[in-house]
Each structure stands twice: as structure tokens, then as C-alpha cells.
Design a protein around this motif. Structure first.
Motif, PDB file in Angstrom:
ATOM      1  N   ASP A  15       0.134  11.246   3.959  1.00 28.51           N
ATOM      2  CA  ASP A  15      -0.288  11.898   5.200  1.00 28.51           C
ATOM      3  C   ASP A  15      -1.106  10.942   6.066  1.00 28.51           C
ATOM      4  N   SER A  16      -0.605   9.704   6.177  1.00 25.50           N
ATOM      5  CA  SER A  16      -1.188   8.622   6.991  1.00 25.50           C
ATOM      6  C   SER A  16      -2.492   8.054   6.433  1.00 25.50           C
ATOM      7  N   GLU A  17      -2.880   8.472   5.235  1.00 23.84           N
ATOM      8  CA  GLU A  17      -4.120   7.964   4.632  1.00 23.84           C
ATOM      9  C   GLU A  17      -3.782   7.026   3.476  1.00 23.84           C
ATOM     10  N   GLU A  18      -4.291   5.795   3.547  1.00 26.14           N
ATOM     11  CA  GLU A  18      -4.018   4.818   2.495  1.00 26.14           C
ATOM     12  C   GLU A  18      -4.694   5.233   1.197  1.00 26.14           C
ATOM     13  N   GLN A  19      -3.943   5.096   0.109  1.00 30.04           N
ATOM     14  CA  GLN A  19      -4.450   5.466  -1.212  1.00 30.04           C
ATOM     15  C   GLN A  19      -4.823   4.216  -2.001  1.00 30.04           C
ATOM     16  N   ASN A  20      -5.952   4.284  -2.699  1.00 34.86           N
ATOM     17  CA  ASN A  20      -6.406   3.164  -3.536  1.00 34.86           C
ATOM     18  C   ASN A  20      -6.628   3.665  -4.956  1.00 34.86           C
ATOM     19  N   SER A  70       0.830  -1.206   0.000  1.00 36.83           N
ATOM     20  CA  SER A  70       0.000   0.000   0.000  1.00 36.83           C
ATOM     21  C   SER A  70       0.860   1.250   0.000  1.00 36.83           C
ATOM     22  N   ALA A  77      -5.247  13.122  -5.851  1.00 36.40           N
ATOM     23  CA  ALA A  77      -4.677  12.987  -4.509  1.00 36.40           C
ATOM     24  C   ALA A  77      -3.463  13.896  -4.324  1.00 36.40           C
ATOM     25  N   LEU A 103       0.708   5.280   1.397  1.00 40.98           N
ATOM     26  CA  LEU A 103       0.026   6.195   2.301  1.00 40.98           C
ATOM     27  C   LEU A 103       0.499   7.616   2.042  1.00 40.98           C
TER      28      LEU A 103
END
Length: 501
Positions: free
Chosen positions: A63-68, A59, A78, A61
Motif C-alpha cells: 500500500d505504497s509503504e516500504e517494508q523493512n 524493496s 504487516a 512495498l
């Protein structure tokens, strides 16, 4: 605190594992170097980052947010922009249209052309990029196109910008503009992923560094100041390389190539010179000096106004690349994407396409002989590929360059090799291999012209250097008199006198 994180990224293709469990992170406002030999996995990793490819596992990330990501558009929204080594501009659109592509200003479907142009003009001036926003991209030099790509990322105010060999086509002045932009972006908190083979740039710009080898993490340096150049090279290639140039003196024969009063587009005065058997003649000059144009005139790819070119005393018909090839002269062009590789075709076809005429009686192709030729040069040049049948577009830029070189080395009776930017985008290990090949060819009696914008390279491998400035030959310097200051002085327009030797 980490802003960009790669967690256990793996990616495979038929016959090859491009990435295996890659994990590292980059802090906000940092410039992070990414290095490795061609085929190490760098391009695959940034394709995954850009949304162009999906990872098999792992995965990303922000800024600590997982990207899909499902597409490049998802990554774009994003805040991730990748500037590839092979540029992604639309040649028949203007600079302004390329920079506004997908979000043209206007109302009710009518584009506001004035806003489109003037906004871009103002931003280019602010950034320090001297490019006409109304010019078609196809009319720009490679260096100018690269600056347009960089301007696009700056205008879009991306959170993460990945730069793949960004200075490979830039002049010294343009590179300094880029470096200033990177420093400005750092202060805004932008993460820069900087992919380059140029160690000087890595140590100048980067805060941290990751090295890939064979798709695996070879090393990660959170503080680049705590490592050394030799250590990084060893991590890249798995061995130490003490002398990348490896130049050695060799006996030179009589003149093999004679050029007299060559004139044409972008040559301010007629050019004349000769190259002896076994000699490597380097051409150096700033971007726009006329080096590549001279090579194309010499080869017959561009229209010659006047002058003559002969090999071993036999004059070559002008404006005819086929006549040049038959006479024993071949050209590896500067722009491998548009003038070198044949996209959509296999490595085998790209290598054999010229030499196949020698083993195709009555025009009947010989798949067995083509395969043998391809396998020979894939092995000799260490082209990283799972198969000779692989589409050449799937190779890294450096491996594409090796294939083009293999194409001409497979020719019969080559007497003169003209190679423009031979190692652009090629890693340090492959560079030393290509230099060794050039030395072997020179030792066999071939006359070689090397055109390069990297002064250390020209000085490192040449027996003699011709310096070009504003379409003129400004200096002819033998190896015994090589001096960096002298060469640069001759290359600078405001330092030249009459432009003669």
C-alpha cells in the motif's frame, strides 16, 4: 492501483544467484500467478516476502509503504502470510492449537481451552473445511493438513496471502473449497500470490501473471486473458513442449510383480494384481481411497495383515522394506519431506545413502564413489544446485523429488519401482523429463507403479489404470479403453457397486 510491489529484488547464495532484479506489482483484490521451473526463484521470492530471507538489494512495498522485515513476525504483523508447499504446522499439537499458536485465548497465563476449540470449530464450519479441531495434526492426511494451513491464513485476515502449490495435496472437493475462499478473499481486497504449475488453475483463478526463469523475470502479463498456455510454457522453460506426456507403446514381458490378497490398514477388501515387465501401471483414486496405503503395504513400510508379494516368482518377506529393496523393489513416497528426504544432510548423502552399501566393503565409505554417483544423477535429473554438498533442505520441492528418484535409480538390480505422486510440485519441463526417465526404465524391463491424484497424468503415461475407491480396487482399465468419465465414475464412492473389478 498497485498494493503489493516488488522493486529490483535480488538475492544470492554461495555459488548461485537465486534472484536478479525482480520487479512487478499486484493490484488490491487481485490473484496474481507466479510460475517458473523448479529453481527459477519462486520459493526464494516468497521467502523474501515472508521475512524468512532478506533481499540483498531492492524493496517491497505494501500500500505504497516500504517494508523493512527483520523476521517472519515482522511480515506477519504487516499482514503478510505465506503458506508454503512444505507445511509449517506443529504435528503434535491439535488443529485448534496450531490455528491459535502464539496468541492463545485466556487470562493470567491460563489458556481458555473451550474458546480455543469452539472458535476454531465455528470458523472451519463457516469456511467449509471438515476437520476436527481437537485432532492432532500428525493424525491428519496431507490434504487435511493443507486445508488447516489455508484456514490459518483466512482466520488471521491477512492483507497478502502467498499460496505455494496449494492444491498439490487436495482432493477435487477440497480444491473447490479453496477456490471459493480465494474468490471471497478477493472481494475483501486481499492480494493473493498464487504459485502453481497447474495451468488450469492459473487460468481459472488469476487476473495477472509473472513468469520467472533462472532467477530473472522472463515475462509479466498484467492481463492473463491476453496470453496462451503454450506461450507461458515456452516462457517458463525457454523452449516449446508440444507433448508433455510423450507416451509410446513398448513390448511387455511376463508378469514381474505379483500381488495376491494383500490386506491391511485402510484396505476394505484384499487387493490383488500383477505388473508385467516393461509395464507402467497407474493407480488413481480420490484422497483417502487407499492408494498410498496399498503402496506402503506392498513395500513393507506398513504392517500387512495377509497376502503375498513376489517378484519374478520369488516371494518377499512381509513387513520388511529392506527385504523389498534386496528383492529389487523401491518406493518413492508421497510425503517427501517426512518420508523421503533426510533433512540436514547433503544432496550427495541423500542420493548415495541406499546404494553406498554396494561400494563400501567392510562398511568403509568411499567418498570418491559416492561423489561420482551423486554427480551422475544430479546431471541426469537436472537437479538445480550449486554443489552436491548443498543441504537438501535448501532445494525447491521439485528438486528434492528428483534427488529421491536419483537415490533409487542409483540402486543396483531394481526390478519394480513404486512412485507415489511423482511430479507433485514439479514444473512442466521437469515433468516431461521425469516421464522420459520412467519410459526408459520401463523399456529396460522394469515394472513401474505410478500413483497420482492428477487424472491427466495417470491417463497420459500409464499402460493400464487401476482405480481405487474406499479401500477397494473398483476398476481395471487398459489404455485402449481410457475414458475420463469412466475413471472418475469408478473413483466416486456413491457410484461404485460392489467394489470389485
Amino acid at each position: 492501483m498497485a498494493f503489493l510491489e516488488f522493486n529490483n529484488i535480488s538475492k544470492g547464495y554461495p555459488g548461485v544467484q537465486a534472484l536478479s532484479g525482480i520487479s512487478f506489482s499486484v493490484e488490491k483484490g487481485a490473484v496474481h500467478g507466479l510460475m517458473g521451473e523448479n529453481g527459477a526463484g519462486k520459493s526464494t521470492l516468497i521467502r523474501v516476502l515472508s521475512g524468512d530471507q532478506s533481499a540483498d538489494t531492492g524493496s517491497i512495498l505494501l500500500d505504497s509503504e516500504e517494508q523493512n522485515y527483520r523476521s517472519v513476525r515482522d511480515a506477519f504483523h504487516a499482514g503478510v502470510i505465506v503458506i508454503h508447499q512444505e507445511l509449517q504446522l506443529v504435528p503434535e499439537l491439535t488443529v485448534a492449537e496450531n490455528l491459535w499458536l502464539g496468541r492463545f485465548p485466556g487470562k493470567a497465563g491460563i489458556i481458555d481451552s473451550r474458546t480455543l476449540v469452539e472458535t476454531v470449530r465455528a470458523r472451519l464450519e463457516e469456511i467449509g473445511i471438515d476437520v476436527d479441531p481437537t485432532a492432532k495434526v500428525s493424525a491428519l492426511s496431507i490434504g487435511a493438513r493443507q486445508m488447516v494451513e489455508i484456514a490459518k491464513a483466512v482466520m488471521l485476515e491477512a492483507r497478502v496471502i502467498a499460496l505455494d502449490e496449494p492444491t498439490s495435496s487436495l482432493s477435487s472437493r477440497e480444491s473447490e473449497i479453496l477456490f471459493s475462499l480465494i474468490e471471497r478473499l478477493k472481494t475483501k481486497g486481499t492480494v493473493i500470490l498464487y504459485v502453481s504449475h497447474r495451468l488450469d488453475e492459473i487460468f481459472r483463478l488469476c487476473d495477472s501473471l509473472t513468469v520467472l526463469r533462472d532467477g530473472k523475470l522472463a515475462a509479466h502479463h498484467p492481463k492473463i486473458a491476453e496470453t496462451t498456455r503454450d506461450q507461458i510454457i515456452a516462457e517458463m522453460v525457454g523452449r516449446e513442449i508440444s507433448n508433455i506426456w510423450g507416451w509410446r507403446e513398448r513390448p511387455l514381458g511376463p508378469p514381474r510383480l505379483d500381488v495376491n490378497d494383500l490386506s491391511g490398514r485402510k484396505l476394505a477388501t484384499p487387493v490383488g494384481f500383477s505388473v508385467r515387465q516393461g509395464e507402467i501401471l497407474g493407480f488413481f483414486g480420490l484422497i483417502g481411497a487407499g492408494r498410498s496405503e496399498m503402496a506402503r503395504l506392498l513395500y513393507g513400510a506398513d504392517h500387512r495383515h495377509n497376502g503375498s508379494v513376489s517378484i519374478d516368482g520369488v516371494t518377499i518377506l512381509p513387513n520388511d522394506p529392506k527385504a523389498s529393496i534386496n528383492a529389487g523393489m523401491v518406493l518413492c513416497p508421497e510425503d517427501r519431506k517426512f518420508d523421503g528426504i533426510i533433512q540436514g544432510r547433503s544432496i550427495e548423502e541423500n542420493i548415495a545413502i541406499s546404494s553406498r552399501r554396494h561400494f563400501s566393503p567392510l562398511g568403509i565409505l568411499s567418498p570418491k564413489k559416492e561423489a561420482a554417483v551423486a554427480d551422475r544423477f544430479i546431471a541426469k535429473l537436472r537437479v538445480r544446485t550449486p554443489s552436491r554438498k548443498q543441504d537438501i533442505i535448501n532445494l525447491s520441492g521439485g528438486n528434492q523429488q528428483k534427488v529421491i528418484l536419483g537415490r533409487w535409480l542409483s540402486e543396483q538390480g531394481v526390478k519394480v519401482l513404486v512412485i507415489d505422486e511423482p511430479t507433485r510440485g514439479i514444473d512442466v519441463g521437469a515433468k516431461s523429463e521425469i516421464y522420459e526417465i520412467l519410459y526408459e526404465l520401463a523399456a529396460s524391463g522394469m515394472a513401474i507403479i505410478v500413483i497420482s491424484s492428477e487424472l491427466p497424468e495417470v491417463m497420459g503415461i500409464s499402460d493400464r489404470i487401476l482405480v481405487m475407491c474406499q479401500g477397494r480396487v473398483a476398476a481395471d482399465i487398459p489404455r485402449s479403453e481410457f475414458d475420463e468419465r469412466r475413471i472418475l465414475t469408478a473413483a466416486l464412492p456413491d457410484k461404485n457397486a460392489a467394489g470389485t473389478i
